[in-house]
Scaffold this motif. Structure first.
Motif, PDB file in Angstrom:
ATOM      1  N   ARG A 141       0.860  -1.135  -0.030  1.00  0.00           N
ATOM      2  CA  ARG A 141       0.118  -0.072   0.086  1.00  0.00           C
ATOM      3  C   ARG A 141       0.768   1.344   0.153  1.00  0.00           C
ATOM      4  NH1 ARG A 141       0.596   2.090   4.912  1.00  0.00           N
ATOM      5  NH2 ARG A 141       0.918   0.849   6.740  1.00  0.00           N
ATOM      6  N   ASP A 142       0.293   2.673  -0.057  1.00  0.00           N
ATOM      7  CA  ASP A 142       1.101   3.761  -0.190  1.00  0.00           C
ATOM      8  C   ASP A 142       1.494   3.949   1.311  1.00  0.00           C
ATOM      9  OD1 ASP A 142       0.754   4.129  -2.914  1.00  0.00           O
ATOM     10  OD2 ASP A 142      -1.136   5.314  -2.645  1.00  0.00           O
ATOM     11  N   TYR A 143       2.636   4.602   1.407  1.00  0.00           N
ATOM     12  CA  TYR A 143       2.897   5.227   2.635  1.00  0.00           C
ATOM     13  C   TYR A 143       1.975   6.059   3.345  1.00  0.00           C
ATOM     14  CZ  TYR A 143       6.573   6.742   6.061  1.00  0.00           C
ATOM     15  OH  TYR A 143       7.582   7.057   7.127  1.00  0.00           O
ATOM     16  N   ASP A 144       1.636   5.846   4.411  1.00  0.00           N
ATOM     17  CA  ASP A 144       0.506   6.884   5.254  1.00  0.00           C
ATOM     18  C   ASP A 144       1.385   7.611   6.400  1.00  0.00           C
ATOM     19  OD1 ASP A 144      -1.642   7.935   6.330  1.00  0.00           O
ATOM     20  OD2 ASP A 144      -2.756   5.896   6.740  1.00  0.00           O
ATOM     21  N   MET A 145       1.336   9.012   5.906  1.00  0.00           N
ATOM     22  CA  MET A 145       1.961   9.937   6.837  1.00  0.00           C
ATOM     23  C   MET A 145       1.250   9.901   8.244  1.00  0.00           C
ATOM     24  SD  MET A 145       4.879  11.173   6.327  1.00  0.00           S
ATOM     25  CE  MET A 145       4.799  12.704   7.615  1.00  0.00           C
TER      26      MET A 145
END
Length: 192
Positions: A141-145
């Motif tokens: 998945r995308d990096y989640d800040m």
């Protein structure tokens, strides 16, 4: 008083960082997790423009049951610190990942990892950023800040004194560079 308030706020913001599972389990088989992590670059945005160079090393492998992967931060030919992920088979095609930030082997008292012991919120930020990088990679998945934001806020509060001192020095240097300006010592600026 300001320092006490800053530390108190940093602690209040950092407490949620320790409320989650420190050794999360991911739905990916151990051999695939090892392959993905070996190819994964570390989260370097937390270092800003001074990001060190990283080398990925396999520290140990015990079949398909356990492996240790290290991302070694290097600068000027020397090791600063290392992230070490211990990955273990959690059964049913799942993998558990434990992450630590450690001092270099034989590292002296000036290693970055040892200096970070005096700055726990900054250390927590580096670890949180790398944990999220690992989770995003293994969970595909995308990096989640949002997983890093509490640690980022705590590190900002912890570092606020240094930021203020740096801004004060820059303002003083600017004042001294103005023609006819008088600094705190009474010296007249030379101008440009």
């Amino acid at each position: 008083m300001w320092r006490f308030v800053a530390v108190l706020v940093a602690l209040v913001v950092a407490v949620p960082l320790f409320a989650f599972d420190r050794d999360p389990v991911h739905d990916v088989a151990m051999p695939e997790a090892r392959r993905l992590l070996q190819a994964m670059p570390p989260a370097t945005f937390v270092f800003g423009s001074g990001a060190p160079r990283f080398e990925t090393r396999i520290e140990s492998v015990r079949g398909d049951e356990e492996a240790r992967i290290a991302w070694v931060a290097m600068r000027g030919g020397g090791e600063l610190f290392r992230y070490v992920a211990t990955i273990t088979d959690a059964g049913r095609g799942r993998t558990r990942v434990a992450l630590d930030l450690t001092a270099p082997a034989g590292g002296g008292p000036e290693s970055a990892a040892r200096r970070l012991e005096a700055r726990p919120a900054a250390r927590a930020l580096y670890v949180a950023a790398m944990r999220e990088q690992i989770a995003a990679t293994l969970d595909r998945r995308d990096y989640d800040m949002s997983h890093v934001s509490p640690a980022l806020m705590a590190a900002s509060v912890e570092n606020s004194g240094s930021i203020k001192a740096s801004a004060d020095r820059a303002a003083e240097a600017s004042r001294r560079s103005e023609p006819g300006a008088v600094d705190r010592t009474g010296a007249v600026g030379s101008g440009r």
